[in-house]
Write a protein that holds these residues in place. Structure first.
Motif, PDB file in Angstrom:
ATOM      1  N   CYS A 297      22.165 -66.176  43.895  1.00  0.00           N
ATOM      2  CA  CYS A 297      20.695 -65.966  43.570  1.00  0.00           C
ATOM      3  C   CYS A 297      19.897 -65.996  44.926  1.00  0.00           C
ATOM      4  N   PRO A 298      19.312 -65.130  45.371  1.00  0.00           N
ATOM      5  CA  PRO A 298      18.716 -65.304  46.672  1.00  0.00           C
ATOM      6  C   PRO A 298      17.592 -66.185  46.846  1.00  0.00           C
ATOM      7  N   THR A 299      16.824 -66.554  45.727  1.00  0.00           N
ATOM      8  CA  THR A 299      15.598 -67.202  45.520  1.00  0.00           C
ATOM      9  C   THR A 299      15.861 -68.716  45.259  1.00  0.00           C
TER      10      THR A 299
ATOM     11  N   ALA B 210      16.359 -69.402  42.346  1.00  0.00           N
ATOM     12  CA  ALA B 210      15.889 -69.563  41.201  1.00  0.00           C
ATOM     13  C   ALA B 210      16.714 -70.457  39.888  1.00  0.00           C
ATOM     14  N   ILE B 211      18.274 -70.494  40.193  1.00  0.00           N
ATOM     15  CA  ILE B 211      18.990 -71.030  39.284  1.00  0.00           C
ATOM     16  C   ILE B 211      19.395 -72.112  40.076  1.00  0.00           C
TER      17      ILE B 211
ATOM     18  N   VAL C  61      15.918 -71.667  34.028  1.00  0.00           N
ATOM     19  CA  VAL C  61      15.975 -70.735  35.461  1.00  0.00           C
ATOM     20  C   VAL C  61      14.526 -70.967  36.017  1.00  0.00           C
TER      21      VAL C  61
ATOM     22  N   LYS D 227      10.424 -68.205  40.666  1.00  0.00           N
ATOM     23  CA  LYS D 227      11.210 -67.879  42.098  1.00  0.00           C
ATOM     24  C   LYS D 227      12.013 -66.720  41.430  1.00  0.00           C
ATOM     25  N   CYS D 228      12.038 -66.293  40.135  1.00  0.00           N
ATOM     26  CA  CYS D 228      12.973 -65.219  39.880  1.00  0.00           C
ATOM     27  C   CYS D 228      12.450 -63.793  40.256  1.00  0.00           C
ATOM     28  N   ILE D 229      13.395 -63.017  40.877  1.00  0.00           N
ATOM     29  CA  ILE D 229      12.646 -61.597  41.291  1.00  0.00           C
ATOM     30  C   ILE D 229      12.275 -60.736  39.971  1.00  0.00           C
ATOM     31  N   THR D 230      13.122 -60.709  38.837  1.00  0.00           N
ATOM     32  CA  THR D 230      12.766 -60.040  37.973  1.00  0.00           C
ATOM     33  C   THR D 230      11.221 -60.315  37.542  1.00  0.00           C
TER      34      THR D 230
ATOM     35  N   CYS E 174      16.674 -57.726  38.502  1.00  0.00           N
ATOM     36  CA  CYS E 174      17.611 -58.005  39.604  1.00  0.00           C
ATOM     37  C   CYS E 174      18.962 -58.310  39.002  1.00  0.00           C
TER      38      CYS E 174
ATOM     39  N   ARG F 286      21.450 -59.721  40.970  1.00  0.00           N
ATOM     40  CA  ARG F 286      22.341 -60.474  41.618  1.00  0.00           C
ATOM     41  C   ARG F 286      23.146 -61.733  40.970  1.00  0.00           C
ATOM     42  N   CYS F 287      22.499 -62.256  39.880  1.00  0.00           N
ATOM     43  CA  CYS F 287      23.355 -63.424  39.397  1.00  0.00           C
ATOM     44  C   CYS F 287      24.304 -62.715  38.187  1.00  0.00           C
TER      45      CYS F 287
HETATM   46  S1  SF4 Z   1      17.790 -62.446  38.171  1.00  0.00           S
HETATM   47 FE1  SF4 Z   1      18.005 -62.591  40.537  1.00  0.00          FE
HETATM   48  S2  SF4 Z   1      16.415 -64.094  41.200  1.00  0.00           S
HETATM   49 FE2  SF4 Z   1      16.684 -64.201  38.805  1.00  0.00          FE
HETATM   50  S3  SF4 Z   1      17.955 -65.833  38.425  1.00  0.00           S
HETATM   51 FE3  SF4 Z   1      19.284 -63.851  38.754  1.00  0.00          FE
HETATM   52  S4  SF4 Z   1      19.607 -63.697  40.920  1.00  0.00           S
HETATM   53 FE4  SF4 Z   1      18.161 -65.060  40.871  1.00  0.00          FE
END
Ligand code: SF4
Ligand code: SF4
Length: 313
Positions: free
Chosen positions: A200-202, A204-205, A212, A216-219, A243, A245-246
């Motif tokens: 998770c780039p931000t 958030a997790i 979460v 911070k979550c991009i979504t 997003c 990524r996770c």
């Molecule tokens: S959706 Fe993206 S920003 Fe949100 S928790 Fe998952 S990886 Fe992180």
């Protein structure tokens, strides 16, 4: 007594869907669960309160006498969409559920959601039962009904399958049989895994709590209008909306991650019109239909900003 609920589940599985049916009496618990979460986590209330407050738990009994809640999971691919600028062709992706993304107000016009509702209604009609689609929290319902399990990323994974599903909820006058309502569960795979957390780039997790960090979550940021926060680095964006990524890194999704479906392609002229924020009504029907195929009519205003950040990075 006839096994109406299990027969319904078998029939709906013939369409490739998964389903679970629980007693209608749990409606109040679902509502209380959301209210408790809002009170426990102030940041959740601040950041996603506007979504949570839109849920509507009241079901008028004019149309049917509510007996059960049906939660339906419909498999969805990761969607790939192409845009063109000059000689460069950009492939961008969208997480699985977004092809069926819709507000409760708009979903009556959403062709694919209407098709799913028609299937549910058709199967129920064989035994003279009815259903109404309701806007209540799908993920906690799917998990507490036993249809799915949470991952550390707060995504619902359909048991034995993946997280690549769209969830829909209906209230019906069909009686339930085995009320599988239970506690929240987390996937066994999560016990010795923190891949989503690391990917998770931000941040958030987090380790400090299960929920979460929504701020911070991009979504949440790219589903909302307005400028992105300065803290959200351009290279962190990875989807046209939402997003991945996770989910992309998750071992529980391993078998599905290759199922990326090409949905449509916008030519150079169309891409420029979109980036120039051309109003929907000024676009030709062919472009409108392409936007419809990626479920970007209702959220069209988000598209120029979300696309721009992806192709500029
Ligand atoms: S959706 Fe993206 S920003 Fe949100 S928790 Fe998952 S990886 Fe992180
Ligand atoms: S990446 Fe690992 S910890 Fe995260 S949801 Fe998947 S299995 Fe669980």
């Amino acid at each position: 007594m006839k096994n109406y609920a299990s027969n319904f589940i078998k029939k709906v599985e013939e369409y490739g869907f998964k389903a679970q049916i629980i007693s209608f009496k749990h409606m109040e618990e679902i509502k209380l669960g959301i209210e408790n979460m809002k009170q426990t986590y102030e940041d959740i209330n601040v950041n996603i309160g506007k979504y949570l407050n839109k849920f509507d738990y009241k079901v008028s009994d004019d149309f049917l006498k509510p007996k059960s809640i049906i939660v339906i999971a419909v498999p969805q691919p990761v969607a790939r969409v192409y845009f063109t600028l000059g000689l460069k062709r950009y492939a961008v992706i969208m997480p699985p559920m977004y092809l069926l993304n819709s507000s409760s107000e708009f979903e009556k016009k959403h062709k694919k959601i209407c098709e799913i509702t028609e299937i549910v209604e058709k199967i129920l009609s064989y035994e003279n039962f009815k259903a109404i689609k309701v806007n209540i929290p799908c993920k906690p319902l799917a998990v507490k009904s036993g249809l799915g399990t949470y991952g550390k990323n707060n995504i619902c994974y359909i048991n034995g399958e993946s997280s690549f599903y769209w969830l829909g909820v209906y209230v019906s006058d069909m009686p339930w049989e085995n009320d599988s309502w239970g506690e929240y569960t987390i996937m066994d795979t999560c016990k010795n895994c923190d891949l989503c957390l690391k990917n998770c780039p931000t941040g958030a997790i987090a380790e400090d709590r299960f929920i979460v960090h929504a701020n911070k979550c991009i979504t949440l940021q790219n589903e909302d209008s307005g400028d992105f926060k300065k803290s959200l680095r351009p290279e962190w964006h990875n989807c046209l909306i939402g997003c991945m990524r996770c989910q992309i890194i998750c071992p529980a999704n391993k078998k599905c991650i290759t199922s990326i479906k090409n949905i449509t392609e916008f030519n150079d002229w169309e891409t420029r019109k979109i980036l120039a924020k051309t109003p929907l009504e000024e676009l030709p029907e062919t472009t409108y239909k392409k936007l419809e195929s990626i479920s970007f009519i209702e959220d069209y205003k988000l598209l120029p900003r979300n696309l721009k950040v992806l192709i500029m990075k």
